[in-house]
Design a protein around this motif. Structure first.
Motif, PDB file in Angstrom:
ATOM      1  N   SER A  55      -4.585   5.080  24.837  1.00  0.00           N
ATOM      2  CA  SER A  55      -4.529   6.845  24.702  1.00  0.00           C
ATOM      3  C   SER A  55      -3.700   7.202  23.184  1.00  0.00           C
ATOM      4  N   SER A  65      -8.928   9.198  19.597  1.00  0.00           N
ATOM      5  CA  SER A  65     -10.269   9.302  20.186  1.00  0.00           C
ATOM      6  C   SER A  65     -11.035   8.188  20.633  1.00  0.00           C
ATOM      7  N   ASP A  69     -13.517   6.944  22.145  1.00  0.00           N
ATOM      8  CA  ASP A  69     -14.926   6.906  22.364  1.00  0.00           C
ATOM      9  C   ASP A  69     -15.389   6.804  20.698  1.00  0.00           C
ATOM     10  N   SER A  86     -19.829   2.956  22.015  1.00  0.00           N
ATOM     11  CA  SER A  86     -20.502   3.394  23.041  1.00  0.00           C
ATOM     12  C   SER A  86     -20.680   2.587  23.990  1.00  0.00           C
ATOM     13  N   ARG A 132     -16.519  -1.088  28.997  1.00  0.00           N
ATOM     14  CA  ARG A 132     -15.758   0.036  28.672  1.00  0.00           C
ATOM     15  C   ARG A 132     -16.069   1.497  29.523  1.00  0.00           C
ATOM     16  N   ASP A 133     -15.133   2.044  29.846  1.00  0.00           N
ATOM     17  CA  ASP A 133     -15.486   3.297  30.500  1.00  0.00           C
ATOM     18  C   ASP A 133     -14.747   4.645  29.503  1.00  0.00           C
ATOM     19  N   ASN A 134     -15.619   5.295  28.803  1.00  0.00           N
ATOM     20  CA  ASN A 134     -14.801   6.029  27.909  1.00  0.00           C
ATOM     21  C   ASN A 134     -14.262   7.361  28.622  1.00  0.00           C
ATOM     22  N   ALA A 135     -14.823   7.602  29.743  1.00  0.00           N
ATOM     23  CA  ALA A 135     -14.466   8.732  30.467  1.00  0.00           C
ATOM     24  C   ALA A 135     -12.931   8.461  31.074  1.00  0.00           C
ATOM     25  N   LYS A 136     -12.559   7.107  31.170  1.00  0.00           N
ATOM     26  CA  LYS A 136     -11.288   6.648  31.429  1.00  0.00           C
ATOM     27  C   LYS A 136     -10.536   6.215  30.521  1.00  0.00           C
ATOM     28  N   ASN A 137     -10.892   5.908  29.100  1.00  0.00           N
ATOM     29  CA  ASN A 137     -10.371   5.469  27.917  1.00  0.00           C
ATOM     30  C   ASN A 137     -10.031   3.857  28.311  1.00  0.00           C
TER      31      ASN A 137
END
Length: 125
Positions: free
Chosen positions: A25, A28, A30, A57, A75-80
């Motif tokens: 956190s 950015s 992503d 990505s 990775r899951d960019n929606a979940k950082n």
């Protein structure tokens, strides 16, 4: 403030599996590559061993030879969050595993600008 927190380590027998997670956190997520490194006692931060990296990505990954076919970074960019799925673990995988943040990725520690505090993985024979 940038925060990077690894979790999911533990003790397993050889041949077992673990999934490490790294929650980030304060930046950015992503827009940055992420990497996993590991460190054994007696080695300092600059001597951390590269394990795997993934681009911003998630469509490009790279692994050190010793973990290819056994570990998977995602990775899951929606979940950082970035993950390291570790299968068929071996005693030589025992180390503290660190998650790093890099503007462009790489296999050396000097291109990573932020790190978590690590999570211990212990594999017994």
């Amino acid at each position: 403030e940038v925060q990077v927190v690894e979790y999911g380590g533990g003790s397993v027998q050889a041949g077992g599996s673990l999934r490490l997670s790294c929650a980030a956190s304060g930046f950015s997520f992503d827009g940055f590559a992420m990497g996993w490194f590991r460190q054994v006692p007696g080695k300092d931060r600059e001597e951390r061993e590269f394990v795997a990296t993934i681009n911003y990505s998630g469509d490009t990954t790279y692994y050190t030879d010793s973990v290819k076919g056994r570990f998977t970074i995602s990775r899951d960019n929606a979940k950082n969050t970035v993950y390291l799925q570790m299968n068929n673990l071996k005693p030589e995988d025992t180390a503290v595993y660190y998650c790093g943040v890099s503007p462009f990725g790489g296999t050396t520690t000097d291109v990573y600008v932020d790190w978590g505090r690590g999570t211990q993985v212990t594999v017994s024979s």
